[in-house]
Design a protein around this motif. Structure first.
Motif, short mmCIF file in Angstrom:
data_model
loop_
_atom_site.label_atom_id
_atom_site.label_comp_id
_atom_site.label_asym_id
_atom_site.label_seq_id
_atom_site.Cartn_x
_atom_site.Cartn_y
_atom_site.Cartn_z
N GLN A 49 0.76 -1.13 0.20
CA GLN A 49 0.38 -0.10 -0.28
C GLN A 49 0.61 1.38 0.05
O GLN A 49 0.47 2.22 -0.86
N PRO A 50 1.95 1.56 0.84
CA PRO A 50 2.70 2.64 0.97
C PRO A 50 3.29 2.70 -0.29
O PRO A 50 3.32 4.21 -0.74
N PHE A 51 3.62 1.71 -1.41
CA PHE A 51 4.80 2.22 -2.33
C PHE A 51 3.90 2.57 -4.15
O PHE A 51 3.91 3.18 -4.83
N ARG A 52 2.83 1.82 -3.85
CA ARG A 52 1.64 2.12 -4.70
C ARG A 52 1.28 3.38 -4.17
O ARG A 52 0.67 4.21 -5.53
N ARG A 53 0.74 4.09 -3.48
CA ARG A 53 0.58 5.13 -2.92
C ARG A 53 1.56 6.23 -3.24
O ARG A 53 1.33 7.56 -3.70
N LEU A 54 3.17 5.82 -2.71
CA LEU A 54 4.14 6.65 -3.51
C LEU A 54 4.01 6.72 -5.17
O LEU A 54 4.79 7.67 -5.70
N GLN A 55 4.03 5.90 -5.51
CA GLN A 55 4.20 5.26 -6.88
C GLN A 55 2.98 6.62 -7.72
O GLN A 55 3.30 7.51 -8.73
N LEU A 56 1.58 6.92 -7.08
CA LEU A 56 1.30 8.63 -7.88
C LEU A 56 1.67 9.43 -7.49
O LEU A 56 1.05 10.23 -8.21
N ARG A 57 2.76 9.22 -7.45
CA ARG A 57 3.25 11.46 -7.23
C ARG A 57 3.92 11.32 -8.29
O ARG A 57 4.59 12.26 -8.04
N VAL A 58 5.01 10.35 -8.75
CA VAL A 58 4.90 10.43 -9.85
C VAL A 58 4.52 11.08 -11.30
O VAL A 58 3.39 10.55 -11.32
N ARG A 59 5.23 12.38 -11.50
CA ARG A 59 4.19 13.26 -12.32
C ARG A 59 3.69 12.29 -13.92
O ARG A 59 4.50 11.60 -14.29
N GLY A 60 2.45 12.32 -13.73
CA GLY A 60 1.69 11.55 -15.20
C GLY A 60 0.96 10.34 -14.58
O GLY A 60 0.74 9.61 -15.38
N ARG A 61 1.15 9.59 -13.72
CA ARG A 61 1.11 8.81 -13.14
C ARG A 61 0.08 8.13 -12.74
O ARG A 61 -0.95 7.35 -13.23
N MET A 62 -0.45 9.55 -12.89
CA MET A 62 -2.46 8.80 -12.41
C MET A 62 -2.75 8.85 -13.40
O MET A 62 -4.23 8.05 -13.59
N ARG A 63 -2.47 9.53 -14.55
CA ARG A 63 -3.65 9.64 -15.74
C ARG A 63 -3.01 8.41 -16.10
O ARG A 63 -4.31 7.71 -17.21
N GLN A 64 -1.92 7.82 -16.23
CA GLN A 64 -1.28 7.05 -16.86
C GLN A 64 -2.09 5.48 -16.05
O GLN A 64 -2.91 4.79 -16.91
N SER A 65 -1.94 5.49 -14.58
CA SER A 65 -3.42 4.70 -14.51
C SER A 65 -4.54 4.50 -14.40
O SER A 65 -5.32 3.36 -14.48
N MET A 66 -5.50 5.75 -14.45
CA MET A 66 -6.44 6.20 -14.81
C MET A 66 -7.29 5.42 -16.59
O MET A 66 -7.91 4.50 -16.38
N ASP A 67 -5.71 6.02 -17.20
CA ASP A 67 -6.31 5.09 -18.97
C ASP A 67 -6.22 3.41 -18.50
O ASP A 67 -6.72 3.56 -19.21
#
Length: 222
Positions: free
Chosen positions: A156-174
């Motif tokens: 959980q903490p590391f998957r959350r940390l990944q989302l702070r990388v620029r553009g990762r949230m949008r990629q995850s949503m796609d």
């Protein structure tokens, strides 16, 4: 969506541990934390228990709570297993998905989309967690659901940390949209493949995680 005091404390401590504010083996004193966060010791204890479930804290009887930084090898091995578990969940869900489960997944995707629009990584993570848990349930395999949720808590903490990388949230949503499309079409192979790639740490994701995980070098050996 309101955040419980224990969840707030967990998220703050999680971030502090991952960015090196606490050395490996540092003791987390309940009284000091209670003062720092202006809450009673009850939510502090709950937060420490949640951090222990994710492997960032070790609870030792009669001694207290101590910070534990996973090594890179351990971390990557856990992600490798998680990717395969989620791929299996996706393949089974594509064959067993009910209309009700599909509607719930679409609703969870909407929550993710709303968080993306506001750029709120914490809200996105909570919605993302709900999406994945619904996916596990849709597999229809109780043992697999239990194991996937257990490892999800560890990462959980590391998957959350990944989302702070620029553009990762949008990629995850796609990727979520691709997963939903495969599930709705009953395409087990595509659902499994997209989920594996969604979770696996390799290529650019590996370098991003290495750069984001800034704890003391000696704590990450092996």
């Amino acid at each position: 969506m309101s955040v419980r005091a224990a969840d707030h404390v967990r998220e703050e401590l999680e971030q502090a541990i991952l960015t090196g504010a606490y050395d490996d083996g540092a003791r987390l004193d309940e009284n000091s934390l209670s003062t720092r966060f202006a809450v009673s010791r009850t939510p502090i204890r709950e937060a420490l228990q949640m951090l222990a479930a994710s492997g960032l804290v070790e609870l030792i009887a009669r001694r207290g709570a101590f910070v534990r930084h996973p090594g890179f090898v351990e971390l990557l091995e856990m992600f490798e297993v998680m990717a395969e578990l989620e791929a299996l969940c996706g393949r089974l869900a594509a064959r067993r998905l009910t209309d009700t489960a599909l509607d719930s997944l679409k609703q969870a995707e909407k929550f993710c989309s709303d968080a993306l629009k506001t750029g709120d990584t914490d809200a996105y993570y909570r919605a993302n967690e709900g999406f994945h848990h619904l996916l596990y349930e849709a597999s229809g395999n109780s043992f697999l659901i239990s194991e996937a949720k257990r490892l999800h808590r560890r990462l959980q903490p590391f998957r959350r940390l990944q989302l702070r990388v620029r553009g990762r949230m949008r990629q995850s949503m796609d990727e979520h949209r691709q997963i939903l499309a495969a599930l709705e079409a009953g395409d087990a192979d595509t659902a499994g493949r997209v989920l594996r790639d969604h979770v696996a740490i390799q290529g650019e994701k590996f370098h991003d995680l290495m750069a984001s995980y800034q704890t003391q070098p000696e704590s990450r050996a092996g």
